[in-house]
Design an enzyme around this catalytic site. Structure first.
Site, mmCIF file in Angstrom:
data_model
loop_
_atom_site.group_PDB
_atom_site.id
_atom_site.type_symbol
_atom_site.label_atom_id
_atom_site.label_comp_id
_atom_site.label_asym_id
_atom_site.label_seq_id
_atom_site.Cartn_x
_atom_site.Cartn_y
_atom_site.Cartn_z
ATOM 1 N N ARG A 131 15.475 -86.398 50.124
ATOM 2 C CA ARG A 131 15.770 -86.765 51.439
ATOM 3 C C ARG A 131 15.094 -85.789 52.399
ATOM 4 N NH1 ARG A 131 21.683 -88.685 50.038
ATOM 5 N NH2 ARG A 131 21.122 -90.866 49.727
ATOM 6 N N PHE A 189 13.759 -95.691 51.747
ATOM 7 C CA PHE A 189 13.478 -94.831 50.448
ATOM 8 C C PHE A 189 14.715 -93.885 50.598
ATOM 9 C CE2 PHE A 189 8.574 -94.877 49.584
ATOM 10 C CZ PHE A 189 8.835 -95.624 48.571
ATOM 11 N N GLU A 190 15.023 -93.189 49.522
ATOM 12 C CA GLU A 190 16.233 -92.280 49.135
ATOM 13 C C GLU A 190 17.341 -92.356 49.914
ATOM 14 O OE1 GLU A 190 15.176 -90.035 47.444
ATOM 15 O OE2 GLU A 190 12.914 -89.895 47.419
ATOM 16 N N GLY A 191 17.914 -93.631 49.848
ATOM 17 C CA GLY A 191 19.041 -94.026 50.489
ATOM 18 C C GLY A 191 18.812 -94.303 51.908
#
Length: 584
Positions: free
Chosen positions: A262, A400-402
């Site tokens: 993140r 992306f990434e959560g």
């Protein structure tokens, strides 16, 4: 040794401007890395963007090998495994500069981040020795296989299964992974599966394993030059020595890697937003209407200024957080066999800040590319202009990434969890604020007062949330989302102001004038938005006399005189037009 700030403590503590890291603190080595990475992106990637977008055979591998020759693949890899073992500011710089490279940023991020960091942090010596040197050179390409058709943000609901073979030599994997970056070219997959149906576990799977195949390339809105496919596992035999970390602790690997992922994605987004502003400023200087460059028109000036202001704030947040990560890692002994796990635990301390950065920077990026298209007018809608691609590419960053929604939930819930453990003085701060408000109006003088107001707005609002829901507050997503925005706003205004104050102290008021103007313009605009968000939230938490009392207290917290932000933006726009790009 001087104690380090706890994650989330920015909401409760006063921070010395000299204690934070800012881009003005770059060393000569940092600046060299910036030039090297930007040069690589310009010369090797952007010059071949058409071929990259058309997914020219072997080009991704060639680019990764070229990056490897410059040391850009091994920044986070220990020297024992042929890596560079750079400090976190250097790795942030690489991620930022790669943000200019469009879809290649995803390929490179898959290689150097989520595709290799699980091995760096949780692998055995033998696993690191076998896989990391190839990752560093680009001879081996990594991929991260977590998401499934029915398991995205809820990763622990994965259906992929692993079973130990009768002879005890292999784990046999069956299942399907979805939206896997680098899947068509990967030699190494980090795969998550449930051992015996319930023990969520990570594995290192060789790309040439029998039974492993990939689906067709996804037809994507953007990042077309990266490979994104499903990965199918049909009785894939994984040697027992390729189990990563411990049985049933795959979530520890996954979530710790996501923290760093993140943060790196925020740096990517920052670089991409700067590129969008550069394209927009250049176009505005060249495009003439009514006999004058459109950069001279007031509403275009305002767009350029606001893009620059938001980028300045995101940059301040990203490198402030990079400094926190570097400091905590520097304080830890990571030389032993479990050094990677110790580093992961250290990074986890700032998981909240990593989520805050991811949300803020990707939304600044979205704003920048959108306004970039608008400044280009009809040409911005044409694929012949680079800004059109940036607009399409940017959309995935908030997923992306959560997703940003998941990360918004994580921000206040992480705070509440840590406060419950006694790690953060949340309740004490709420009670202290109540006492101050009972004493009458709190006059906010200057931007420093507004920074404190932003923190107090958060405390007032979360206090009302706890008053109504108690522990059940963590189930109220609409409230959590707004609390997240208030916490993000507090970190944003403080980071911008601390950087400006540090610059004034170190460089003098004249040299730091543009930074100061950007910070002032942002803070004065942001506090009003935070106040409105708090009003909306408080109205959902109380009614009648209780609500009236809360709103009166909010008024006390936001008693301030606003600056002339129109004039500040005009000053900022003039500097951006003169430079033709972002630069402070």
């Amino acid at each position: 040794m001087k104690s380090l700030p706890k994650g989330g403590s920015f909401l409760f503590d006063q921070t010395n401007p000299q204690a934070i890291f800012t881009p003005e603190d770059f060393t000569l080595e940092h600046k060299m890395i910036y030039r090297t990475t930007t040069g690589f992106v310009t010369d090797k990637v952007l010059s071949q963007m058409d071929e990259l977008e058309a997914q020219k055979d072997s080009l991704l591998r060639e680019l990764l090998e070229a990056a490897g020759e410059l040391g850009l693949n091994g920044a986070d890899v220990p020297e024992d495994y042929d890596g560079m073992n750079m400090d976190k500011i250097s790795t942030t710089i690489i991620a930022e500069c790669m943000g200019r490279s469009g879809s290649f940023a995803m390929t490179h991020g898959g290689q150097t981040g989520i595709g290799s960091m699980p091995i760096v942090m949780f692998g055995t010596h033998e696993q690191k020795k076998k896989y990391l040197p190839g990752i560093v050179t680009g001879e081996k390409i990594g991929a991260y296989a977590l998401t499934e058709p029915g398991a995205g943000s809820d990763a622990l609901s994965a259906k992929t299964r692993a079973e130990l073979s009768p002879d005890g030599n292999y784990y046999i994997l069956n299942g399907t992974k979805q939206f896997i970056t680098n899947s068509a070219i990967a030699d190494i997959f980090i795969v998550y599966a449930k051992l015996d149906g319930d023990k969520f576990t990570a594995f290192i799977v060789d790309g040439d394993s029998e039974g492993l195949s990939t689906g067709a390339e996804e037809k994507k809105m953007g990042i077309k030059g990266s490979s994104t496919r499903s990965v199918i596992l049909e009785d894939v035999k994984v040697p027992v020595e390729n189990l990563l970390f411990e049985i049933g602790r795959g979530h520890v690997v996954a979530f710790n890697i996501l923290n760093l992922g993140r943060y790196k994605l925020a740096a990517n987004a920052l670089g991409n937003a700067k590129f969008a502003l550069e394209l927009a400023a250049s176009y505005a200087n060249e495009r003439k209407q009514f006999g004058t460059p459109i950069a001279n028109f007031g509403l275009i000036k305002e767009k350029l200024a606001e893009m620059a202001i938001k980028i300045y704030v995101a940059e301040s947040m990203v490198y402030r957080t990079g400094g926190l990560l570097e400091n905590i890692l520097h304080s830890l002994d990571t030389t032993g066999a479990d050094g990677g796990q110790i580093a992961a635990k250290g990074i986890e301390e700032y998981a909240l800040e990593c989520s805050v950065n991811k949300i803020f920077a990707t939304e600044v990026q979205a704003y920048a590319v959108d306004e970039g298209v608008q400044i280009h007018g009809g040409y911005g809608f044409s694929a012949e202009y680079t800004i059109e691609r940036l607009y399409r590419d940017a959309r995935i960053y908030r997923i992306f990434e959560g997703t940003n929604e998941i990360n918004r939930v994580l921000v206040p819930t992480t705070l509440l969890r840590r406060a419950a453990k006694g790690d953060l003085p949340l309740q004490e701060a709420i009670e202290k604020l109540k006492g101050a408000m009972a004493g009458g109006s709190l006059v906010r003088e200057g931007e420093a007062g507004l920074v404190q107001a932003a923190k107090d707005i958060f405390l007032l609002t979360i206090g009302a949330g706890l008053e109504k829901y108690g522990k059940e507050l963590q189930k109220q997503q609409e409230i959590l989302g707004r609390l997240a925005d208030l916490a993000i706003g507090a970190f944003a205004v403080e980071s911008a102001w601390l950087r400006a104050q540090k610059a004034v102290a170190n460089e003098g008021g004249v040299k730091a004038k543009l930074k100061l103007s950007m910070a002032r313009a942002y803070i004065n605009a942001a506090v009003g938005l935070l106040e409105y968000s708090a009003k909306e939230t408080l109205t959902a938490l109380a009614e009648g006399e209780e609500l009236a009392g809360l709103l009166e207290n909010l008024r006390k917290l936001t008693n301030y005189a606003i600056r002339d932000t129109v004039a500040l933006r005009q000053e900022i726009a003039a500097a951006i037009s003169e430079n033709g790009k972002y630069g402070v």
